[in-house]
Scaffold this active site. Structure first.
Site, short mmCIF file in Angstrom:
data_model
loop_
_atom_site.label_atom_id
_atom_site.label_comp_id
_atom_site.label_asym_id
_atom_site.label_seq_id
_atom_site.Cartn_x
_atom_site.Cartn_y
_atom_site.Cartn_z
CG ASP A 67 40.36 41.26 46.14
OD1 ASP A 67 41.52 41.67 45.96
OD2 ASP A 67 39.38 41.73 45.54
CG ASP A 136 30.64 41.55 38.21
OD1 ASP A 136 31.34 42.40 38.82
OD2 ASP A 136 30.67 40.34 38.49
CG HIS A 138 33.62 42.77 41.28
ND1 HIS A 138 33.76 41.73 40.39
CD2 HIS A 138 34.81 43.44 41.22
CE1 HIS A 138 34.95 41.77 39.83
NE2 HIS A 138 35.61 42.80 40.30
CD GLU A 143 32.03 38.61 41.14
OE1 GLU A 143 31.68 39.77 40.81
OE2 GLU A 143 32.82 37.94 40.46
#
Ligand code: F6R
Length: 269
Positions: A67, A136, A138, A143
Site C-alpha cells: 500500500d 482495527d 485491517h 479497513e
C-alpha cells in the site's frame, strides 16, 4: 493458520526473516509481498544482517508493497517509498527494476491498480506475503467492511487508522485519508503469508483475527481461510488467545522434519 508465540519482537523478527531467507535460498527469483509500519522493521533489520553476512542474495528477487498513501510523493518522509528504501532496499542488493511500490501520485487510479495486479500475475504471483495488522483488524489498508474479495484499489482510512498513523507524520501535517491498497482477494492469492504482531496493543485484535468469527469487520480474519499462513506474535500480543497453550504445545511438538524445512532452530523453546 499456524500460530507461533515467541518470547519477544526480536524473536518474531528472526523467525520471519528465517522463513523468507529459506524461501529465497530455495528459489532465488522469489516474489515477496512487503508491508510497512513498525511491525516489520526488526525483520527488515534481520534480513539486512543476513545479507551483509553474505548469506542472502536479493539480486533476482521481486518485491511488491501492499500500500501507499494517495497524494504523497515518493520522497515524502512518511511515504512508504521512503520507508522501504530506508529500512530495507538501500541496504540489500535488490534490483531497482524489480521493486514495486504503489504510486501515490498516479493520475488514473483504476488503470494503475489493474496494471499493478497484472505485474503480480506476470511474475507468477507472490510467494511470501508479509503482513502487519491494524488495531482495527485491517491487513494492507483493507479497513473494516472491505470486501473480502476486493482487489487493489483506493480506500478511505478509518479515524482509528488515521490516529494510529499520526506518529509517522510531522505534528503540523495531516495524515492523508485516502490510500492505494492491495485488496483482500489479492493478498489471499499469496502462496504463503506471514502475519506478525507484537505488543499488548495488538492482543485484542489478534484474538479476534485468530479465534473470532470470520467477518469483514476484522478483515484479517479472512486469513482463517488461507491454506498457509503463519501468525508470528510475541507473548504480549498473545495474552487474549483462548487457545494459546495449544499453539505453544503444537510449536514445541512440531516434527523435526517440519522444523528443519521451515523454522529457525534457535527459536525453539
Ligand atoms: C502497512 C500495512 C498496514 C500495517 C498495519 C500495522 O503497509 O499494510 O496494514 O501493517 O497498519 O501497522 P504497525 O505495524 O505500524 O502497527
Amino acid at each position: 493458520m499456524e500460530v507461533i508465540i515467541l518470547p519477544d519482537a526480536q524473536a518474531v523478527a528472526r523467525q520471519a526473516a528465517h522463513l523468507i531467507a529459506q524461501q529465497i535460498h530455495r528459489n532465488p527469483a522469489s516474489v515477496l509481498g512487503l508491508a510497512t509500519g513498525s511491525t516489520p522493521e526488526p525483520m527488515y533489520a534481520e534480513l539486512i544482517r543476513i545479507h551483509r553476512e553474505g548469506k542472502l542474495d536479493f539480486s533476482r528477487v521481486t518485491t511488491f508493497n501492499l500500500d501507499e498513501y494517495l497524494g504523497l510523493s515518493p520522497d515524502h518522509p512518511a511515504s512508504y517509498h521512503r520507508f522501504m528504501h530506508e529500512k530495507l532496499f538501500d541496504h540489500i542488493n535488490v534490483s531497482k527494476d524489480r521493486i514495486y511500490i504503489p504510486d501515490g501520485l498516479t493520475a488514473d487510479v483504476p488503470k494503475y491498480c489493474a496494471w499493478y495486479e497484472e505485474r503480480i500475475r506476470a511474475v507468477g504471483g507472490i510467494d511470501i506475503q508479509v503482513l502487519g495488522i491494524g488495531s482495527d483488524g485491517h491487513i494492507g489498508f483493507n479497513e473494516p467492511t472491505s470486501s473480502l474479495a476486493s482487489r487493489m484499489r483506493n480506500k478511505t482510512l478509518t479515524q482509528k487508522t488515521i490516529e494510529d498513523n499520526k506518529r509517522f507524520f510531522a505534528p503540523s501535517e495531516k495524515v492523508p485519508t485516502e490510500v492505494l491498497t492491495m485488496g483482500v482477494g489479492t493478498i489471499m492469492e499469496a502462496r504463503t503469508c506471514i502475519l506478525m504482531a507484537h505488543g499488548a496493543r495488538k492482543a485484542s485484535v489478534i484474538a479476534k483475527m485468530v479465534e473470532g468469527p470470520l467477518t469483514a469487520m476484522v478483515t484479517a480474519s479472512v486469513m482463517q481461510l488461507h491454506p498457509r499462513t503463519f501468525v508470528m506474535i510475541d507473548e504480549a500480543a498473545a495474552t487474549q488467545l483462548q487457545m494459546a497453550d495449544y499453539y505453544r504445545f503444537q510449536w514445541e511438538n512440531k516434527p523435526e522434519w517440519e522444523k528443519r524445512a521451515f523454522f529457525c532452530h534457535a527459536d525453539k523453546r
